[in-house]
Write an enzyme that holds these catalytic residues in place. Structure first.
Site, PDB file in Angstrom:
ATOM      1  CE  LYS A 186      -3.253  -3.067   0.743  1.00 41.80           C
ATOM      2  NZ  LYS A 186      -4.275  -3.586  -0.106  1.00 41.80           N
TER       3      LYS A 186
HETATM    4  C1  LIG Z   1      -5.176  -4.765   0.824  1.00 41.47           C
HETATM    5  C2  LIG Z   1      -6.638  -4.665   0.794  1.00 41.47           C
HETATM    6  C3  LIG Z   1      -7.437  -5.103   1.858  1.00 41.47           C
HETATM    7  C4  LIG Z   1      -6.914  -5.921   2.997  1.00 41.47           C
HETATM    8  O1  LIG Z   1      -5.910  -5.401   3.724  1.00 41.47           O
HETATM    9  P1  LIG Z   1      -4.910  -6.349   4.536  1.00 41.47           P
HETATM   10  O2  LIG Z   1      -4.141  -5.382   5.354  1.00 41.47           O
HETATM   11  O3  LIG Z   1      -4.070  -7.072   3.530  1.00 41.47           O
HETATM   12  O4  LIG Z   1      -5.722  -7.279   5.357  1.00 41.47           O
HETATM   13  C5  LIG Z   1      -8.795  -4.851   1.811  1.00 41.47           C
HETATM   14  N1  LIG Z   1      -9.356  -4.244   0.754  1.00 41.47           N
HETATM   15  C6  LIG Z   1      -8.644  -3.861  -0.311  1.00 41.47           C
HETATM   16  C7  LIG Z   1      -9.343  -3.193  -1.441  1.00 41.47           C
HETATM   17  C8  LIG Z   1      -7.261  -4.079  -0.342  1.00 41.47           C
HETATM   18  O5  LIG Z   1      -6.551  -3.712  -1.419  1.00 41.47           O
END
Ligand SMILES: *Cc1c(COP(=O)(O)O)cnc(C)c1O
Length: 375
Positions: A186
């Site tokens: 992210k």
């Molecule tokens: C990465 C992501 C998640 C989940 O996040 P994690 O920290 O990996 O559990 C949820 N929704 C979207 C759209 C994502 O890209």
């Protein structure tokens, strides 16, 4: 030199104050969720997206689970969800005995097709899970209007949208509850981590309680409700704070990467590139995705295999939720029900997009993509 080194799909950039803040954790002994970085990270992150409260949790999936539980989605309720998203979006909906009602994607923005929402609303519909995918926000305005008109709650999944705006307002400022992830791919990362943000005092307090096993202030080990341990550690928050300090720079970096890929891949036959902008936002390229045309004669899986052989890391697009084997017994969803998302699931992949990616690496990737797809 570049020839032989593998270019990974993601590598984070941790060369700000991350090390300094982590050393503070170790030297002070504050390594659990009780340490001071957690509240500071919550406060600063919430302020950054224009919200009153931030509740830091252990990952983005947990943030969605807490949000779904906090707004009280229960047995028989229906929640409108795009089918083109990650499984995290429907976990707690299913565990609570509610039903995800799927919406196909817009083929240009890859986000949920707003025009399909209203006809899926029934008396059982309780909420809309608004998900922004891959770099452009969903068309928030009409979604909020529909929610208001039908008295629906909105949970906003802004896991991929740090620093993005919709019509100039921060993503993460639109849901009754909005969530972020801080996974290493992210825009800002805490290793594993997530946050729920909201302006609602009561929802914030419910999320805090759910995060911490629903311990009570007065009688700690007496529980009225079942929660989880979703706490974020001081070490994760230390990373998050250091990363947050650089969010503007990171967004600029990603936009420059996207622009470079666009320039180098422009005009490649049979390949759909990400939309650079819409009326309401400029792409921040959380990942740089491409969708292959059937005319190329091979799918994303084959393209990924060929790129792997040339030492380029990739990942497939999301596989639509309505086709997940785990849902097949409950749902009569079939292939063809949501054709846009299905095509993206078969034909979409994303290229190396991590924050530490260099322009030279992008040049190598783009050249290799051109070679591989021309074969
Ligand atoms: C990465 C992501 C998640 C989940 O996040 P994690 O920290 O990996 O559990 C949820 N929704 C979207 C759209 C994502 O890209």
């Amino acid at each position: 030199m570049e020839m032989s080194s593998f270019i990974p799909v993601n590598k984070p950039l941790l060369d700000g104050k991350e090390k300094q803040y982590l050393i503070e954790c170790i030297e002070s002994g504050w390594i659990s969720s009780e340490g001071p970085f957690v509240e500071e990270f919550e406060r600063r992150f919430a302020a950054r997206v224009g919200r009153k409260h931030g509740v830091a949790v252990c990952n983005g999936t947990a943030a969605i689970d807490a949000a779904v539980e906090a707004i009280g989605i229960g047995p028989g309720d229906e929640v409108i969800v795009p089918t083109f998203t990650i499984i995290s979006c429907i976990g707690q909906i299913l565990r609570n005995g509610a039903w995800p009602i799927f919406i196909d994607s817009n083929p240009q923005t890859w986000n949920m097709d707003v025009g399909q929402i209203e006809k899926k609303i029934t008396p059982r519909t309780k909420a809309i899970l608004l998900v922004h995918v891959y770099g452009l926000p969903a068309d928030v305005g009409p979604i909020l209007e529909i929610a208001q008109k039908h008295g629906l709650k909105v949970i906003e999944d802004a896991a991929e949208m740090h620093g993005q705006t919709y019509c100039g307002k921060p993503c993460g400022s639109f849901g009754d509850l909005s969530i972020f992830s801080f996974y290493p791919n992210k825009h800002i990362t805490t290793g594993e981590g997530g946050m729920v943000v909201t302006d609602d005092d009561e929802l914030a307090s419910t999320c805090r309680s759910l995060r911490n096993l629903c311990f009570q202030q007065q009688r700690r080990f007496v529980h009225d409700r079942l929660g989880w341990n979703l706490r974020m550690t001081n070490m994760q928050a230390a990373l998050g704070l250091a990363q947050l300090e650089r969010l503007d720079e990171f967004v600029q970096r990603k936009r420059a990467m996207g622009a470079r890929y666009n320039e180098l891949l422009h005009g490649l036959p049979g390949v759909q590139l990400p939309l650079q902008q819409t009326d309401y936002a400029q792409n921040i390229y959380w990942v740089y995705g491409i969708v292959l045309d059937a005319s190329l004669g091979f799918d994303a899986h084959e393209a990924m295999h060929r790129l792997e052989e040339k030492r380029i890391g990739t990942r497939p697009f999301f596989y639509p939720l309505h086709l997940q084997p785990l849902l097949q017994e409950k749902y009569s969803s079939h292939k063809g029900a949501y054709p846009v998302a299905e095509r993206m699931g078969e034909q979409g992949l994303y290229l190396p997009s991590g924050m530490a990616l260099t322009m030279e690496q992008i040049d190598t990737v783009a050249k290799t993509v051109r070679d591989v797809l021309a074969q």
